[in-house]
Scaffold this motif. Structure first.
Motif, PDB file in Angstrom:
ATOM      1  N   MET A   1     -33.752  36.794  -3.248  1.00 49.57           N
ATOM      2  CA  MET A   1     -33.669  37.735  -4.369  1.00 49.57           C
ATOM      3  C   MET A   1     -32.554  38.740  -4.088  1.00 49.57           C
ATOM      4  O   MET A   1     -32.571  39.412  -3.056  1.00 49.57           O
ATOM      5  CB  MET A   1     -35.012  38.460  -4.551  1.00 49.57           C
ATOM      6  N   THR A   2     -31.615  38.825  -4.998  1.00 50.07           N
ATOM      7  CA  THR A   2     -30.467  39.716  -4.799  1.00 50.07           C
ATOM      8  C   THR A   2     -30.839  41.162  -5.120  1.00 50.07           C
ATOM      9  O   THR A   2     -31.894  41.439  -5.710  1.00 50.07           O
ATOM     10  CB  THR A   2     -29.297  39.295  -5.699  1.00 50.07           C
ATOM     11  N   LEU A   3     -29.952  42.083  -4.758  1.00 49.46           N
ATOM     12  CA  LEU A   3     -30.169  43.498  -5.059  1.00 49.46           C
ATOM     13  C   LEU A   3     -30.238  43.729  -6.569  1.00 49.46           C
ATOM     14  O   LEU A   3     -31.037  44.537  -7.056  1.00 49.46           O
ATOM     15  CB  LEU A   3     -29.037  44.335  -4.454  1.00 49.46           C
ATOM     16  N   LEU A   4     -29.414  42.983  -7.325  1.00 40.70           N
ATOM     17  CA  LEU A   4     -29.437  43.080  -8.783  1.00 40.70           C
ATOM     18  C   LEU A   4     -30.785  42.614  -9.329  1.00 40.70           C
ATOM     19  O   LEU A   4     -31.349  43.239 -10.236  1.00 40.70           O
ATOM     20  CB  LEU A   4     -28.304  42.248  -9.393  1.00 40.70           C
ATOM     21  N   ASP A   5     -31.300  41.511  -8.770  1.00 45.79           N
ATOM     22  CA  ASP A   5     -32.610  41.002  -9.178  1.00 45.79           C
ATOM     23  C   ASP A   5     -33.688  42.062  -8.963  1.00 45.79           C
ATOM     24  O   ASP A   5     -34.523  42.316  -9.840  1.00 45.79           O
ATOM     25  CB  ASP A   5     -32.980  39.752  -8.376  1.00 45.79           C
ATOM     26  N   LYS A   6     -33.664  42.689  -7.781  1.00 47.14           N
ATOM     27  CA  LYS A   6     -34.671  43.691  -7.443  1.00 47.14           C
ATOM     28  C   LYS A   6     -34.573  44.907  -8.367  1.00 47.14           C
ATOM     29  O   LYS A   6     -35.590  45.449  -8.800  1.00 47.14           O
ATOM     30  CB  LYS A   6     -34.510  44.121  -5.987  1.00 47.14           C
ATOM     31  N   SER A   7     -33.335  45.321  -8.668  1.00 45.72           N
ATOM     32  CA  SER A   7     -33.129  46.484  -9.541  1.00 45.72           C
ATOM     33  C   SER A   7     -33.608  46.204 -10.956  1.00 45.72           C
ATOM     34  O   SER A   7     -34.268  47.039 -11.591  1.00 45.72           O
ATOM     35  CB  SER A   7     -31.651  46.872  -9.561  1.00 45.72           C
TER      36      SER A   7
ATOM     37  N   GLU B   1     -38.207  32.095  -3.338  1.00 46.46           N
ATOM     38  CA  GLU B   1     -36.988  31.371  -2.966  1.00 46.46           C
ATOM     39  C   GLU B   1     -36.169  30.950  -4.182  1.00 46.46           C
ATOM     40  O   GLU B   1     -34.949  30.862  -4.115  1.00 46.46           O
ATOM     41  CB  GLU B   1     -37.357  30.145  -2.128  1.00 46.46           C
TER      42      GLU B   1
ATOM     43  N   TYR C   1     -36.309  32.581  -7.220  1.00 48.99           N
ATOM     44  CA  TYR C   1     -36.562  33.663  -8.171  1.00 48.99           C
ATOM     45  C   TYR C   1     -35.530  33.740  -9.294  1.00 48.99           C
ATOM     46  O   TYR C   1     -34.323  33.590  -9.086  1.00 48.99           O
ATOM     47  CB  TYR C   1     -36.583  35.016  -7.459  1.00 48.99           C
ATOM     48  N   SER C   2     -36.055  34.022 -10.511  1.00 54.34           N
ATOM     49  CA  SER C   2     -35.190  34.354 -11.640  1.00 54.34           C
ATOM     50  C   SER C   2     -35.956  35.293 -12.561  1.00 54.34           C
ATOM     51  O   SER C   2     -37.172  35.157 -12.743  1.00 54.34           O
ATOM     52  CB  SER C   2     -34.760  33.097 -12.411  1.00 54.34           C
TER      53      SER C   2
END
Length: 199
Positions: A1-7, A181, A183-184
């Motif tokens: 999960m990228t930082l953008l995904d988390k934000s 793993e 995630y979207s």
């Protein structure tokens, strides 16, 4: 999960949990009153659960069960004698989950993610399985949807606790690892849609 995904995920959680609390507060309050009368105890049920990074927090739910000295297990089946009359309705309609909107708003949970377990399960995960603790636990998700009728499944077993520990929990771990793993954000929206509309 990228930082953008988390934000993006966290922004979604904050906005919609605030909206949910605003509009669902009257229903939550009514359920609290009914549960207090039904269980002869505080209508809110607070229980330690394992959250992100293995840190514990107190999940907030509408109380649906009363004490039963003959039972001492965290595994609940649909035949559990501790579940009250109104509690069965709250559990079936998922009204008992509504106070968790506050857990989401506070950053302890997310709308979508692995369900938060009581200590003794997720906190004991090892090796690659600990990826499950890298994100906030959720109200719904792929594992929750697969085991939507978990209490009925457990009720059909001769030893519900053993079946949960050896079959259901390991399968949930596998499903939740795959969720993280692969995630979207779009998948999250689909899980929420399926949870609300059952499709």
């Amino acid at each position: 999960m990228t930082l953008l995904d988390k934000s993006l995920k966290r922004s979604f959680d904050i906005f919609f949990s605030a909206i949910g609390l605003l509009f669902m507060s009257p229903l939550i309050f009514l359920a609290f009153i009914v549960a207090s009368l039904d269980t002869k105890s505080c209508g809110f049920f607070l229980q330690p659960r394992v959250g992100m990074c293995g840190k514990t927090f107190k999940v907030i739910k509408i109380r649906t069960m009363k004490p039963c000295s003959s039972l001492n297990t965290v595994v609940t089946t649909s035949k559990d004698p501790r579940i009250t009359f109104c509690g069965r309705f709250f559990r079936k309609s998922k009204i008992d989950e509504l106070p968790q909107l506050l857990n989401i708003f506070l950053g302890q949970m997310s709308f979508v993610g692995p369900r938060p377990d009581v200590p003794g399960f997720a906190d004991l995960l090892e090796n690659d399985d600990r990826i499950i603790l890298s994100i906030r636990p959720g109200i719904t998700g792929p594992a929750t949807l697969k085991y939507r009728h978990e209490e009925d499944i457990l009720a059909a077993q001769s030893c519900p606790e053993q079946y949960n520990n050896t079959v259901i929990f390991p399968d949930k771990v596998r499903i939740n690892k795959k969720y993280i793993e692969e995630y979207s954000f779009f998948a999250d929206l689909q899980y929420i849609w399926k949870t609300i509309f059952g499709r």
